[in-house]
Design an enzyme around this catalytic site. Structure first.
Site: not given
Lengths: 206, 254
Positions: B129-131, B143
Protein backbone atom coordinates in the site's frame (compact mmCIF):
# COMPACT_ATOMS: atom_id res chain seq x y z
CA UNK A 1 24.38 -40.80 -5.76
CA UNK A 2 21.42 -38.93 -7.17
CA UNK A 3 18.93 -36.71 -5.34
CA UNK A 4 15.36 -36.86 -6.63
CA UNK A 5 12.97 -33.99 -5.95
CA UNK A 6 9.33 -34.98 -6.14
CA UNK A 7 7.19 -32.81 -8.41
CA UNK A 8 3.75 -32.43 -6.86
CA UNK A 9 3.08 -29.26 -8.88
CA UNK A 10 2.97 -27.38 -5.60
CA UNK A 11 5.05 -24.28 -6.11
CA UNK A 12 8.66 -23.71 -5.49
CA UNK A 13 10.64 -26.72 -6.71
CA UNK A 14 13.19 -24.50 -8.31
CA UNK A 15 14.69 -23.14 -5.08
CA UNK A 16 15.09 -26.66 -3.73
CA UNK A 17 16.66 -27.79 -7.00
CA UNK A 18 19.02 -24.79 -7.03
CA UNK A 19 20.13 -25.49 -3.46
CA UNK A 20 21.18 -29.10 -4.15
CA UNK A 21 22.70 -28.08 -7.47
CA UNK A 22 24.79 -25.36 -5.82
CA UNK A 23 26.01 -27.89 -3.24
CA UNK A 24 27.42 -29.87 -6.16
CA UNK A 25 25.11 -32.89 -6.07
CA UNK A 26 23.47 -34.61 -9.00
CA UNK A 27 19.79 -33.81 -8.80
CA UNK A 28 16.69 -34.43 -10.87
CA UNK A 29 13.00 -33.60 -10.72
CA UNK A 30 10.82 -36.71 -10.30
CA UNK A 31 7.84 -36.53 -12.64
CA UNK A 32 7.40 -40.22 -13.31
CA UNK A 33 7.41 -43.34 -11.12
CA UNK A 34 10.12 -44.99 -13.26
CA UNK A 35 12.62 -42.43 -11.95
CA UNK A 36 12.42 -43.86 -8.42
CA UNK A 37 14.61 -46.80 -9.46
CA UNK A 38 17.82 -44.86 -9.85
CA UNK A 39 17.72 -42.20 -7.11
CA UNK A 40 19.59 -42.59 -3.82
CA UNK A 41 17.90 -39.74 -1.89
CA UNK A 42 14.31 -38.50 -2.13
CA UNK A 43 13.10 -35.00 -1.27
CA UNK A 44 9.42 -34.10 -0.98
CA UNK A 45 9.23 -30.29 -1.02
CA UNK A 46 6.07 -28.24 -1.07
CA UNK A 47 4.26 -25.04 -0.42
CA UNK A 48 0.48 -25.14 -0.55
CA UNK A 49 -2.30 -27.13 0.97
CA UNK A 50 -2.39 -30.74 2.16
CA UNK A 51 -5.47 -31.74 0.23
CA UNK A 52 -4.11 -30.42 -3.08
CA UNK A 53 -0.82 -32.23 -2.49
CA UNK A 54 -2.69 -35.47 -1.78
CA UNK A 55 -4.66 -34.96 -4.98
CA UNK A 56 -1.41 -34.83 -7.00
CA UNK A 57 0.13 -37.67 -4.99
CA UNK A 58 -2.77 -39.90 -6.04
CA UNK A 59 -3.09 -38.48 -9.55
CA UNK A 60 0.54 -39.32 -10.31
CA UNK A 61 0.45 -42.69 -8.49
CA UNK A 62 3.35 -41.65 -6.28
CA UNK A 63 2.15 -43.28 -3.03
CA UNK A 64 3.39 -46.79 -3.69
CA UNK A 65 6.87 -45.89 -5.06
CA UNK A 66 7.46 -43.51 -2.12
CA UNK A 67 6.50 -46.27 0.35
CA UNK A 68 8.78 -48.76 -1.37
CA UNK A 69 11.62 -46.24 -1.39
CA UNK A 70 11.21 -45.67 2.35
CA UNK A 71 10.93 -49.39 3.08
CA UNK A 72 14.29 -49.98 1.38
CA UNK A 73 15.86 -47.78 4.10
CA UNK A 74 16.92 -44.99 1.75
CA UNK A 75 17.09 -41.39 3.02
CA UNK A 76 13.89 -39.42 2.53
CA UNK A 77 13.42 -35.74 3.40
CA UNK A 78 10.11 -33.88 3.64
CA UNK A 79 10.17 -30.09 3.67
CA UNK A 80 7.24 -28.05 5.07
CA UNK A 81 4.18 -29.45 3.27
CA UNK A 82 6.41 -32.41 2.30
CA UNK A 83 6.97 -33.03 6.03
CA UNK A 84 3.23 -32.84 6.62
CA UNK A 85 2.61 -35.50 3.99
CA UNK A 86 4.69 -37.99 6.02
CA UNK A 87 1.83 -38.05 8.58
CA UNK A 88 -1.14 -40.40 8.76
CA UNK A 89 -3.62 -37.66 7.96
CA UNK A 90 -3.98 -33.91 7.61
CA UNK A 91 -6.87 -31.62 8.49
CA UNK A 92 -6.14 -28.91 5.91
CA UNK A 93 -8.95 -28.79 3.35
CA UNK A 94 -10.89 -31.64 5.03
CA UNK A 95 -9.45 -34.85 6.42
CA UNK A 96 -7.03 -36.41 3.93
CA UNK A 97 -4.90 -39.51 4.22
CA UNK A 98 -1.14 -38.92 4.14
CA UNK A 99 1.77 -41.27 3.46
CA UNK A 100 1.76 -42.66 7.01
CA UNK A 101 5.56 -42.87 7.23
CA UNK A 102 5.71 -41.17 10.66
CA UNK A 103 2.95 -41.57 13.25
CA UNK A 104 0.96 -38.39 13.74
CA UNK A 105 -1.36 -35.90 12.08
CA UNK A 106 -1.33 -32.31 10.83
CA UNK A 107 -3.52 -29.60 12.33
CA UNK A 108 -3.79 -25.81 12.30
CA UNK A 109 -1.56 -23.65 14.52
CA UNK A 110 -3.55 -22.02 17.32
CA UNK A 111 -4.05 -18.32 16.61
CA UNK A 112 -3.58 -15.83 19.46
CA UNK A 113 -3.48 -11.99 19.29
CA UNK A 114 0.31 -11.72 19.57
CA UNK A 115 1.01 -14.62 17.26
CA UNK A 116 -0.67 -14.07 13.90
CA UNK A 117 -1.08 -16.97 11.47
CA UNK A 118 0.68 -17.70 9.12
CA UNK A 119 3.85 -18.05 11.18
CA UNK A 120 6.30 -16.26 8.89
CA UNK A 121 9.94 -15.48 9.52
CA UNK A 122 13.13 -16.62 11.21
CA UNK A 123 12.70 -18.68 14.36
CA UNK A 124 14.89 -20.81 16.61
CA UNK A 125 15.45 -24.53 16.13
CA UNK A 126 15.99 -26.37 19.39
CA UNK A 127 17.50 -29.75 18.65
CA UNK A 128 16.22 -32.35 21.07
CA UNK A 129 18.26 -35.35 19.93
CA UNK A 130 21.45 -35.66 17.95
CA UNK A 131 21.23 -36.78 14.35
CA UNK A 132 23.80 -37.13 11.52
CA UNK A 133 21.89 -34.52 9.50
CA UNK A 134 22.53 -31.90 12.25
CA UNK A 135 26.31 -32.46 12.18
CA UNK A 136 28.20 -29.16 12.42
CA UNK A 137 25.02 -27.08 12.84
CA UNK A 138 24.92 -25.08 16.08
CA UNK A 139 22.15 -25.45 18.66
CA UNK A 140 19.71 -22.55 18.62
CA UNK A 141 20.22 -21.27 15.07
CA UNK A 142 17.32 -19.65 13.24
CA UNK A 143 15.69 -21.04 10.13
CA UNK A 144 13.00 -19.59 7.87
CA UNK A 145 9.42 -20.69 8.52
CA UNK A 146 6.25 -20.02 6.62
CA UNK A 147 3.25 -22.16 7.53
CA UNK A 148 -0.21 -22.24 9.14
CA UNK A 149 -0.35 -25.96 10.01
CA UNK A 150 1.92 -28.12 12.13
CA UNK A 151 2.75 -31.78 12.75
CA UNK A 152 1.51 -33.48 15.94
CA UNK A 153 3.53 -36.66 16.62
CA UNK A 154 1.80 -39.59 18.26
CA UNK A 155 5.08 -40.60 19.92
CA UNK A 156 7.73 -38.37 21.51
CA UNK A 157 10.48 -40.52 20.00
CA UNK A 158 9.89 -38.95 16.57
CA UNK A 159 10.51 -35.40 17.85
CA UNK A 160 14.09 -34.28 17.09
CA UNK A 161 13.58 -30.53 17.16
CA UNK A 162 11.07 -27.97 18.39
CA UNK A 163 10.35 -24.26 17.95
CA UNK A 164 8.33 -21.72 19.98
CA UNK A 165 5.58 -19.58 18.50
CA UNK A 166 3.08 -18.80 21.22
CA UNK A 167 3.60 -22.37 22.27
CA UNK A 168 6.05 -25.05 21.33
CA UNK A 169 5.53 -27.02 18.13
CA UNK A 170 7.48 -29.77 16.39
CA UNK A 171 9.90 -28.45 13.78
CA UNK A 172 11.98 -31.60 13.07
CA UNK A 173 10.76 -35.19 12.98
CA UNK A 174 12.71 -38.38 12.38
CA UNK A 175 11.52 -41.94 11.90
CA UNK A 176 14.35 -44.29 10.91
CA UNK A 177 15.47 -43.20 7.43
CA UNK A 178 12.78 -40.53 7.08
CA UNK A 179 13.30 -36.94 8.23
CA UNK A 180 11.01 -33.92 8.06
CA UNK A 181 11.67 -30.18 8.46
CA UNK A 182 8.85 -27.71 9.12
CA UNK A 183 11.13 -24.82 8.06
CA UNK A 184 12.63 -24.24 4.63
CA UNK A 185 16.33 -25.23 4.55
CA UNK A 186 16.53 -24.02 0.94
CA UNK A 187 15.57 -20.53 2.22
CA UNK A 188 17.65 -20.58 5.40
CA UNK A 189 20.96 -19.47 3.92
CA UNK A 190 24.18 -21.15 5.11
CA UNK A 191 22.65 -23.20 7.96
CA UNK A 192 19.92 -24.50 5.68
CA UNK A 193 22.40 -25.48 2.99
CA UNK A 194 24.50 -27.28 5.63
CA UNK A 195 21.46 -29.35 6.66
CA UNK A 196 20.80 -30.26 3.01
CA UNK A 197 24.44 -31.19 2.47
CA UNK A 198 24.35 -33.42 5.57
CA UNK A 199 21.18 -35.04 4.27
CA UNK A 200 23.00 -35.89 1.02
CA UNK A 201 25.81 -37.46 3.06
CA UNK A 202 23.41 -39.47 5.22
CA UNK A 203 22.93 -43.15 4.53
CA UNK A 204 19.56 -43.32 6.28
CA UNK A 205 20.88 -44.89 9.48
CA UNK A 206 20.39 -43.00 12.74
CA UNK B 1 11.20 -16.77 19.42
CA UNK B 2 10.24 -15.18 16.14
CA UNK B 3 12.82 -12.60 15.04
CA UNK B 4 12.49 -9.09 13.61
CA UNK B 5 13.39 -8.87 9.94
CA UNK B 6 15.44 -6.39 7.92
CA UNK B 7 14.50 -6.37 4.25
CA UNK B 8 16.35 -4.47 1.54
CA UNK B 9 13.90 -3.27 -1.12
CA UNK B 10 15.20 -3.23 -4.66
CA UNK B 11 13.37 -1.07 -7.19
CA UNK B 12 13.75 -2.00 -10.83
CA UNK B 13 13.47 -0.26 -14.17
CA UNK B 14 14.37 -2.42 -17.18
CA UNK B 15 16.02 -4.79 -14.70
CA UNK B 16 18.45 -2.16 -13.46
CA UNK B 17 18.40 -1.29 -9.81
CA UNK B 18 17.18 2.26 -9.21
CA UNK B 19 16.30 4.49 -6.28
CA UNK B 20 13.58 7.13 -6.31
CA UNK B 21 12.81 10.19 -4.20
CA UNK B 22 9.09 10.59 -3.42
CA UNK B 23 8.44 8.12 -6.24
CA UNK B 24 10.22 10.30 -8.83
CA UNK B 25 13.74 11.38 -9.90
CA UNK B 26 15.17 7.93 -10.03
CA UNK B 27 18.86 7.16 -10.23
CA UNK B 28 20.58 4.00 -11.39
CA UNK B 29 22.26 2.29 -8.45
CA UNK B 30 23.47 -0.97 -9.93
CA UNK B 31 22.82 -4.53 -10.99
CA UNK B 32 20.14 -6.32 -8.96
CA UNK B 33 21.72 -9.79 -9.17
CA UNK B 34 25.07 -8.53 -7.88
CA UNK B 35 23.46 -6.49 -5.12
CA UNK B 36 21.32 -9.46 -4.09
CA UNK B 37 24.42 -11.61 -3.66
CA UNK B 38 25.90 -8.91 -1.44
CA UNK B 39 22.70 -8.61 0.61
CA UNK B 40 22.65 -12.37 1.06
CA UNK B 41 26.25 -12.34 2.27
CA UNK B 42 25.52 -9.42 4.60
CA UNK B 43 22.77 -11.20 6.50
CA UNK B 44 19.59 -9.69 5.02
CA UNK B 45 16.51 -11.69 6.10
CA UNK B 46 14.56 -11.43 2.90
CA UNK B 47 14.63 -9.53 -0.39
CA UNK B 48 11.81 -7.59 -2.05
CA UNK B 49 11.97 -6.61 -5.72
CA UNK B 50 9.51 -4.12 -7.18
CA UNK B 51 9.32 -3.37 -10.89
CA UNK B 52 8.48 0.33 -11.13
CA UNK B 53 8.67 0.77 -14.91
CA UNK B 54 5.84 3.17 -15.60
CA UNK B 55 5.40 2.76 -19.31
CA UNK B 56 6.33 -0.77 -20.13
CA UNK B 57 5.92 -3.24 -17.32
CA UNK B 58 5.81 -6.99 -17.94
CA UNK B 59 6.11 -10.10 -15.81
CA UNK B 60 8.82 -11.35 -18.21
CA UNK B 61 11.22 -8.75 -16.82
CA UNK B 62 10.71 -10.11 -13.30
CA UNK B 63 10.93 -13.69 -14.54
CA UNK B 64 14.35 -13.12 -16.08
CA UNK B 65 15.51 -11.60 -12.82
CA UNK B 66 14.11 -14.21 -10.41
CA UNK B 67 15.69 -17.07 -12.33
CA UNK B 68 19.11 -15.51 -11.86
CA UNK B 69 18.62 -14.37 -8.26
CA UNK B 70 17.23 -17.71 -7.07
CA UNK B 71 20.40 -19.42 -8.26
CA UNK B 72 22.55 -17.37 -5.92
CA UNK B 73 20.31 -16.37 -2.98
CA UNK B 74 18.97 -19.06 -0.64
CA UNK B 75 16.59 -16.82 1.23
CA UNK B 76 12.97 -15.66 0.88
CA UNK B 77 12.40 -13.65 -2.29
CA UNK B 78 9.34 -11.47 -2.94
CA UNK B 79 8.47 -9.88 -6.25
CA UNK B 80 5.94 -7.34 -7.41
CA UNK B 81 5.16 -4.58 -9.83
CA UNK B 82 2.64 -5.12 -12.58
CA UNK B 83 1.17 -8.40 -11.26
CA UNK B 84 -2.35 -8.57 -12.68
CA UNK B 85 -3.38 -12.20 -12.89
CA UNK B 86 -3.04 -15.53 -11.14
CA UNK B 87 -0.99 -16.70 -14.10
CA UNK B 88 1.55 -13.88 -13.54
CA UNK B 89 1.89 -14.95 -9.92
CA UNK B 90 2.10 -18.63 -10.81
CA UNK B 91 4.96 -18.10 -13.27
CA UNK B 92 6.99 -16.19 -10.71
CA UNK B 93 6.32 -18.64 -7.88
CA UNK B 94 7.30 -21.59 -10.07
CA UNK B 95 10.58 -19.93 -10.98
CA UNK B 96 11.97 -19.10 -7.58
CA UNK B 97 9.75 -16.44 -5.98
CA UNK B 98 8.33 -17.17 -2.53
CA UNK B 99 5.86 -14.33 -2.26
CA UNK B 100 4.02 -12.07 -4.65
CA UNK B 101 3.55 -8.38 -3.95
CA UNK B 102 0.22 -7.02 -5.20
CA UNK B 103 -0.59 -3.32 -5.25
CA UNK B 104 -2.57 -1.63 -8.08
CA UNK B 105 -4.43 -4.80 -9.10
CA UNK B 106 -5.86 -5.17 -5.59
CA UNK B 107 -7.88 -1.95 -6.03
CA UNK B 108 -9.35 -3.05 -9.40
CA UNK B 109 -10.27 -6.57 -8.40
CA UNK B 110 -9.73 -7.87 -4.89
CA UNK B 111 -10.17 -11.45 -6.00
CA UNK B 112 -6.58 -11.42 -7.32
CA UNK B 113 -5.56 -11.70 -3.65
CA UNK B 114 -7.86 -14.64 -2.93
CA UNK B 115 -6.95 -16.37 -6.18
CA UNK B 116 -3.25 -16.40 -5.29
CA UNK B 117 -3.96 -17.25 -1.62
CA UNK B 118 -6.27 -20.16 -2.51
CA UNK B 119 -3.76 -21.66 -4.86
CA UNK B 120 -0.48 -21.02 -3.02
CA UNK B 121 -1.51 -20.12 0.54
CA UNK B 122 -1.96 -16.75 2.23
CA UNK B 123 1.76 -16.61 3.03
CA UNK B 124 2.42 -16.19 -0.70
CA UNK B 125 0.61 -12.82 -0.96
CA UNK B 126 1.87 -9.48 0.28
CA UNK B 127 -0.46 -6.54 -0.26
CA UNK B 128 1.55 -3.37 -0.76
CA UNK B 129 0.00 0.00 0.00
CA UNK B 130 1.42 3.39 -1.09
CA UNK B 131 0.18 6.36 0.92
CA UNK B 132 0.49 10.13 1.17
CA UNK B 133 -0.69 12.27 4.04
CA UNK B 134 -3.26 14.84 2.98
CA UNK B 135 -2.05 17.92 4.86
CA UNK B 136 -5.46 19.61 5.03
CA UNK B 137 -7.60 16.66 6.15
CA UNK B 138 -4.75 14.89 8.01
CA UNK B 139 -5.96 11.66 6.44
CA UNK B 140 -3.74 9.14 4.70
CA UNK B 141 -4.68 8.76 1.04
CA UNK B 142 -3.89 5.69 -1.00
CA UNK B 143 -2.30 5.73 -4.45
CA UNK B 144 -1.89 3.06 -7.12
CA UNK B 145 0.13 2.89 -10.36
CA UNK B 146 3.45 3.84 -8.77
CA UNK B 147 1.92 6.74 -6.86
CA UNK B 148 0.09 8.33 -9.80
CA UNK B 149 -3.53 7.40 -9.21
CA UNK B 150 -5.49 8.41 -6.12
CA UNK B 151 -7.77 5.64 -4.83
CA UNK B 152 -11.11 6.31 -3.24
CA UNK B 153 -10.86 3.99 -0.23
CA UNK B 154 -9.71 4.52 3.33
CA UNK B 155 -6.50 3.01 4.68
CA UNK B 156 -8.41 1.05 7.30
CA UNK B 157 -10.90 -0.39 4.85
CA UNK B 158 -8.22 -1.36 2.33
CA UNK B 159 -6.04 -3.09 4.95
CA UNK B 160 -8.96 -5.01 6.44
CA UNK B 161 -10.51 -6.06 3.13
CA UNK B 162 -7.14 -7.18 1.77
CA UNK B 163 -6.59 -9.41 4.80
CA UNK B 164 -10.12 -10.76 4.55
CA UNK B 165 -9.34 -11.78 0.95
CA UNK B 166 -6.17 -13.61 2.01
CA UNK B 167 -3.24 -11.19 2.29
CA UNK B 168 -0.54 -12.88 4.39
CA UNK B 169 1.41 -9.67 5.06
CA UNK B 170 0.90 -5.94 4.61
CA UNK B 171 3.70 -3.81 3.13
CA UNK B 172 3.11 -0.14 3.96
CA UNK B 173 5.06 2.55 2.15
CA UNK B 174 5.06 6.33 2.65
CA UNK B 175 5.37 8.25 -0.62
CA UNK B 176 6.15 11.43 1.36
CA UNK B 177 9.17 9.80 2.98
CA UNK B 178 10.38 7.70 0.02
CA UNK B 179 14.07 8.35 -0.60
CA UNK B 180 14.15 11.32 1.80
CA UNK B 181 16.09 9.44 4.47
CA UNK B 182 14.35 11.53 7.16
CA UNK B 183 12.86 8.68 9.17
CA UNK B 184 9.83 6.40 8.91
CA UNK B 185 6.29 7.76 9.32
CA UNK B 186 5.61 6.21 12.71
CA UNK B 187 2.01 7.47 12.95
CA UNK B 188 1.20 5.75 9.68
CA UNK B 189 2.88 2.52 10.76
CA UNK B 190 1.03 2.53 14.10
CA UNK B 191 -2.30 2.91 12.31
CA UNK B 192 -1.62 0.03 9.92
CA UNK B 193 -0.41 -2.17 12.76
CA UNK B 194 -3.64 -1.49 14.61
CA UNK B 195 -5.79 -2.39 11.56
CA UNK B 196 -3.79 -5.47 10.60
CA UNK B 197 -4.14 -8.99 11.98
CA UNK B 198 -1.22 -10.20 9.82
CA UNK B 199 2.50 -9.27 9.98
CA UNK B 200 3.32 -5.71 8.85
CA UNK B 201 6.42 -4.66 6.87
CA UNK B 202 7.06 -0.91 6.99
CA UNK B 203 8.97 1.03 4.35
CA UNK B 204 9.86 4.58 3.40
CA UNK B 205 12.24 7.07 4.98
CA UNK B 206 15.03 5.10 6.68
CA UNK B 207 18.11 7.31 6.75
CA UNK B 208 20.02 5.78 9.63
CA UNK B 209 19.83 2.85 12.05
CA UNK B 210 18.30 5.11 14.70
CA UNK B 211 15.25 5.52 12.48
CA UNK B 212 14.85 1.75 12.43
CA UNK B 213 15.24 1.54 16.20
CA UNK B 214 12.46 4.14 16.68
CA UNK B 215 9.95 2.10 14.68
CA UNK B 216 10.84 -1.24 16.22
CA UNK B 217 10.59 0.15 19.74
CA UNK B 218 7.41 2.17 19.18
CA UNK B 219 5.36 -0.22 17.05
CA UNK B 220 4.85 -3.95 16.73
CA UNK B 221 5.99 -4.32 13.13
CA UNK B 222 7.60 -7.62 12.16
CA UNK B 223 9.91 -6.19 9.56
CA UNK B 224 11.45 -2.99 8.29
CA UNK B 225 12.28 -2.48 4.66
CA UNK B 226 14.64 0.10 3.26
CA UNK B 227 16.21 1.17 0.00
CA UNK B 228 18.34 4.32 0.16
CA UNK B 229 19.93 3.41 3.48
CA UNK B 230 21.56 0.36 1.94
CA UNK B 231 21.89 1.74 -1.60
CA UNK B 232 23.99 4.68 -0.56
CA UNK B 233 26.78 4.70 1.98
CA UNK B 234 28.56 1.92 3.74
CA UNK B 235 25.50 0.46 5.45
CA UNK B 236 24.38 -3.13 5.37
CA UNK B 237 22.06 -5.43 7.36
CA UNK B 238 24.94 -6.78 9.49
CA UNK B 239 25.70 -3.27 10.80
CA UNK B 240 22.01 -2.47 11.21
CA UNK B 241 21.46 -5.57 13.35
CA UNK B 242 24.61 -4.99 15.39
CA UNK B 243 23.24 -1.52 16.24
CA UNK B 244 19.65 -2.62 16.88
CA UNK B 245 20.65 -5.61 19.05
CA UNK B 246 21.77 -3.10 21.71
CA UNK B 247 18.10 -2.23 22.23
CA UNK B 248 17.02 -5.77 23.02
CA UNK B 249 15.61 -6.42 19.54
CA UNK B 250 15.86 -10.07 18.47
CA UNK B 251 17.43 -11.00 15.11
CA UNK B 252 18.19 -14.32 13.53
CA UNK B 253 21.07 -16.35 14.90
CA UNK B 254 23.40 -17.83 12.30
Amino acid sequence: MLVGILDLEMGNLRSVFNAFYTLGYEVEIIKDIAQFDHISHLVIPGVGSYHKAVYHLDGKNFRSPIRKFAERGKPLLGICLGMHLLSEYGEEGGRNQGLGLIGGYVTKLASTPNFPIPHVGWNTIKFREHHPVFEGVKYGIDCYFVHSYHFVCDNQKYIYGTTDYGKEFVSIIVGKNVIGFQFHPEKSQSNGLKLLENFCNWDGVC
Amino acid sequence: MLKKRIIPVQLLINNRLVKTIKFGNYRDVGNPVTSSKIYSASDADELIFLNINRDYRTVEQLLTLIEKVSEVCFMPLSLGGGIKTLKDAEQLLKNGADKIVVNSASYRDRTIISQIADRFGTQAVIVSIDTKLNESTKEYQLYSNCGRQLEDISLEQHVKESIEKGAGEIFINSIDRDGTMTGYDIDLIKKVFEYSSVPVIACGGAGNFGHMKDVFLQTGVSALACGSLFNFGDNNPIRAKAFLSNYGLPFKVI
